[in-house]
Design a protein around this motif. Structure first.
Motif, PDB file in Angstrom:
ATOM      1  N   SER A  53       0.834  -1.198   0.000  1.00  0.00           N
ATOM      2  CA  SER A  53       0.000   0.000   0.000  1.00  0.00           C
ATOM      3  C   SER A  53       0.871   1.250   0.000  1.00  0.00           C
ATOM      4  CB  SER A  53      -0.929  -0.005   1.219  1.00  0.00           C
ATOM      5  OG  SER A  53      -1.686   1.184   1.278  1.00  0.00           O
ATOM      6  N   LEU A  54       1.940   1.234   0.781  1.00  0.00           N
ATOM      7  CA  LEU A  54       2.867   2.369   0.802  1.00  0.00           C
ATOM      8  C   LEU A  54       3.512   2.548  -0.573  1.00  0.00           C
ATOM      9  CD1 LEU A  54       4.689   4.513   2.177  1.00  0.00           C
ATOM     10  CD2 LEU A  54       6.254   2.623   2.747  1.00  0.00           C
ATOM     11  N   CYS A  55       3.956   1.431  -1.167  1.00  0.00           N
ATOM     12  CA  CYS A  55       4.611   1.521  -2.477  1.00  0.00           C
ATOM     13  C   CYS A  55       3.643   2.018  -3.552  1.00  0.00           C
ATOM     14  CB  CYS A  55       5.162   0.152  -2.876  1.00  0.00           C
ATOM     15  SG  CYS A  55       6.526  -0.420  -1.846  1.00  0.00           S
ATOM     16  N   ARG A  56       2.423   1.522  -3.503  1.00  0.00           N
ATOM     17  CA  ARG A  56       1.453   1.830  -4.556  1.00  0.00           C
ATOM     18  C   ARG A  56       0.853   3.225  -4.408  1.00  0.00           C
ATOM     19  NH1 ARG A  56      -2.735  -1.806  -3.384  1.00  0.00           N
ATOM     20  NH2 ARG A  56      -3.505  -0.117  -2.058  1.00  0.00           N
ATOM     21  N   GLY A  94      13.244   8.913 -13.319  1.00  0.00           N
ATOM     22  CA  GLY A  94      13.392   7.457 -13.255  1.00  0.00           C
ATOM     23  C   GLY A  94      13.748   6.891 -14.618  1.00  0.00           C
ATOM     24  N   PRO A  95      13.717   5.551 -14.731  1.00  0.00           N
ATOM     25  CA  PRO A  95      13.380   4.615 -13.648  1.00  0.00           C
ATOM     26  C   PRO A  95      14.485   4.521 -12.605  1.00  0.00           C
ATOM     27  CG  PRO A  95      14.097   3.413 -15.592  1.00  0.00           C
ATOM     28  CD  PRO A  95      14.004   4.842 -16.006  1.00  0.00           C
ATOM     29  N   PHE A  96      14.091   4.182 -11.403  1.00  0.00           N
ATOM     30  CA  PHE A  96      15.040   4.119 -10.303  1.00  0.00           C
ATOM     31  C   PHE A  96      15.517   2.696 -10.093  1.00  0.00           C
ATOM     32  CE2 PHE A  96      12.230   7.746  -9.356  1.00  0.00           C
ATOM     33  CZ  PHE A  96      13.165   8.755  -9.380  1.00  0.00           C
ATOM     34  N   PRO A 153      12.417  -0.088   5.759  1.00  0.00           N
ATOM     35  CA  PRO A 153      13.405  -0.777   4.931  1.00  0.00           C
ATOM     36  C   PRO A 153      14.525   0.151   4.494  1.00  0.00           C
ATOM     37  CG  PRO A 153      11.148  -1.118   4.140  1.00  0.00           C
ATOM     38  CD  PRO A 153      11.093  -0.015   5.130  1.00  0.00           C
ATOM     39  N   GLU A 154      15.564  -0.459   3.957  1.00  0.00           N
ATOM     40  CA  GLU A 154      16.635   0.313   3.339  1.00  0.00           C
ATOM     41  C   GLU A 154      16.027   1.147   2.215  1.00  0.00           C
ATOM     42  OE1 GLU A 154      19.862   0.609   3.991  1.00  0.00           O
ATOM     43  OE2 GLU A 154      19.687  -0.663   5.781  1.00  0.00           O
ATOM     44  N   MET A 155      16.272   2.430   2.221  1.00  0.00           N
ATOM     45  CA  MET A 155      15.668   3.306   1.224  1.00  0.00           C
ATOM     46  C   MET A 155      16.177   2.998  -0.183  1.00  0.00           C
ATOM     47  SD  MET A 155      13.347   5.112   2.598  1.00  0.00           S
ATOM     48  CE  MET A 155      13.041   6.231   1.217  1.00  0.00           C
ATOM     49  N   ALA A 156      17.377   2.473  -0.280  1.00  0.00           N
ATOM     50  CA  ALA A 156      17.896   2.115  -1.598  1.00  0.00           C
ATOM     51  C   ALA A 156      17.041   1.028  -2.239  1.00  0.00           C
ATOM     52  CB  ALA A 156      19.334   1.641  -1.481  1.00  0.00           C
ATOM     53  N   LEU A 168      10.595   1.069  -5.692  1.00  0.00           N
ATOM     54  CA  LEU A 168       9.265   0.469  -5.619  1.00  0.00           C
ATOM     55  C   LEU A 168       8.156   1.484  -5.368  1.00  0.00           C
ATOM     56  CD1 LEU A 168      10.330  -2.571  -3.441  1.00  0.00           C
ATOM     57  CD2 LEU A 168       9.472  -2.723  -5.787  1.00  0.00           C
ATOM     58  N   LEU A 169       8.522   2.696  -5.035  1.00  0.00           N
ATOM     59  CA  LEU A 169       7.514   3.725  -4.740  1.00  0.00           C
ATOM     60  C   LEU A 169       6.862   4.182  -6.043  1.00  0.00           C
ATOM     61  CD1 LEU A 169       9.411   5.805  -2.025  1.00  0.00           C
ATOM     62  CD2 LEU A 169       7.595   4.102  -1.670  1.00  0.00           C
ATOM     63  N   GLN A 170       5.657   3.765  -6.265  1.00  0.00           N
ATOM     64  CA  GLN A 170       5.005   3.967  -7.554  1.00  0.00           C
ATOM     65  C   GLN A 170       4.816   5.427  -7.901  1.00  0.00           C
ATOM     66  OE1 GLN A 170       3.968   0.870  -9.557  1.00  0.00           O
ATOM     67  NE2 GLN A 170       5.756   0.696  -8.215  1.00  0.00           N
TER      68      GLN A 170
END
Length: 441
Positions: free
Chosen positions: A357-360, A385-387, A425-428, A433-435
């Motif tokens: 949900s956070l990523c999307r 991006g893309p990242f 999580p590790e931000m890297a 994944l953060l849409q």
């Protein structure tokens, strides 16, 4: 060959107390290459339910405790009737007619006199005419096994040498007035005829074991090796008896507890060995030793299951959790990086939905007043991006050079602005994944 059994009554769902017994018997059988029997104790037709038989099998299968054969005591009533007839013929079985109220009065009288509250065998003095009169008045009586008043000795696998004076124990009721065969007789007949060599059960059965040894010997059977494990308490030492209904295995499963976490805890809890997460059943079997367990009440805290579950999940490849990942809504092409990111940050698989949900959808940014300008400048420096796994490092390096910020003062405001959280999580791994951010590409 070693043969053990687990004999639950299908009158409810099995709980952690039942599991302890099932697991110990299972591990003993498997360690010796023997046989593990699932024996359904369904001699009570009113309370036994087929839905609970099914549930018991489902719970054991979920845990990976696979039985070699299933027996049902309701299919063996003729064997119990034959054993009862044999006991009658040898003068070890007698009918008694006291009501519960009368028995209670007798016990109170004995206690007041400083005597042990055991059945006084008054029924042995009844004439046939008196018995017929009581049957006409009260219906059939119960059938009691006549104990030999001598010491009953055995070496217990957990408790060590045990010696019980049979005179301090009431002659056990083996058949109720309505004809229902009780556990004490059915279990003896089954253990004898099924060749059970080892019986592990709770320490509340010690007195039952003493009487069963005499019944086994009376019927010409061979006594199995007995071991009585300690009873579970709550984390503060409180009785679990009233809470076991809320500690059903299916409830723990619903809470996300993983089978190997539960098995790893229960295979060591109450022993002199530390609880260690095992990777598979073979490790559990290899490391089990019933003699390492103690007699003292054993504290059980279901909260201990969750760190073990988290640790177990961290060890799993995507293939083992793919259904849960896809069930959380993660697209197939992102499943691998998503699991790599999330696995270190979940307690149960249910937590995956929150991370997706956070990523999307992103999160409400947490930006302190003093960081407003810094975040605006940083976001302007975010490359298109893309990242990938290098994007976070590239971006934060550019932000550091532009703003002079470093360390926690650099990374924490950026994390909070992107995730709405101070930890995670590790931000890297998370940034690709953060849409909402990916859409900039």
């Amino acid at each position: 060959m070693t043969t053990t059994r687990f004999a639950p009554s299908p009158t409810g769902y099995i709980h952690v107390g039942n599991l302890r017994t099932a697991l110990m018997n299972y591990l003993i059988a498997r360690k010796s290459g023997g046989t593990f029997i699932l024996r359904i104790d369904d001699t009570d037709p009113e309370r036994s339910k087929e839905e609970y038989v099914d549930a018991i099998k489902q719970d054991l299968e979920w845990l990976g405790l696979h039985w070699d054969k299933v027996e049902r005591q309701s299919d063996r009533l003729d064997r119990y009737a034959e054993a009862a007839d044999n006991l009658r013929e040898m003068g070890r079985f007698y009918e008694a007619f006291e009501t519960p109220t009368e028995l209670d009065l007798k016990r109170k009288k004995q206690l007041n006199m400083g005597k042990p509250p055991v059945y006084d065998r008054a029924a042995l003095n009844l004439s046939e005419a008196e018995k017929e009169a009581l049957r006409a008045e009260r219906g059939s009586g119960v059938w009691r096994f006549k104990l030999d008043h001598e010491r009953i000795d055995w070496t217990d696998g957990v408790l060590g040498d045990i010696s019980i004076d049979a005179a301090s124990v009431s002659d056990p009721v083996l058949i109720r007035g309505d004809g229902q065969v009780l556990y004490t007789l059915a279990s003896v007949v089954d253990d004898t005829e099924m060749g059970v060599t080892d019986v592990v059960r709770g320490s509340d059965h010690v007195t039952n074991t003493a009487t069963q040894i005499q019944i086994i010997e009376a019927l010409g059977g061979t006594c199995p090796r007995f071991a009585h494990h300690s009873l579970l308490t709550g984390p503060q030492g409180e009785s679990l008896s009233k809470r076991l209904g809320t500690l059903a295995l299916r409830d723990l499963r619903e809470q996300g507890v993983q089978p190997m976490a539960l098995l790893s805890l229960m295979a060591r809890l109450g022993s002199s060995d530390p609880v260690e997460l095992r990777s598979d059943m073979a490790e559990l079997i290899d490391g089990f030793d019933i003699t390492r367990f103690g007699a003292a009440p054993t504290k059980f805290d279901e909260q201990d299951l969750f760190p073990l579950t988290a640790k177990h999940l961290q060890s799993l490849p995507l293939a083992d959790v793919s259904d849960a990942v896809s069930g959380a809504g993660v697209p197939a092409e992102l499943a691998e990086p998503f699991w790599a990111m999330a696995r270190e940050n979940i307690t149960t698989l249910a937590d995956l939905k929150g991370w997706w949900s956070l990523c999307r959808d992103g999160a409400e940014p947490l930006i302190a007043d003093e960081d407003q300008e810094f975040i605006a400048e940083a976001m302007a420096l975010l490359p298109e991006g893309p990242f990938d796994g290098e994007s976070w490092g590239t971006w934060t390096k550019a932000v550091k050079e532009a703003t002079g910020r470093k360390g926690k003062g650099l990374f924490m405001p950026l994390r909070k602005a992107l995730t709405g959280m101070e930890r995670g999580p590790e931000m890297a791994a998370l940034l690709p994944l953060l849409q909402v951010i990916r859409a900039r590409g």
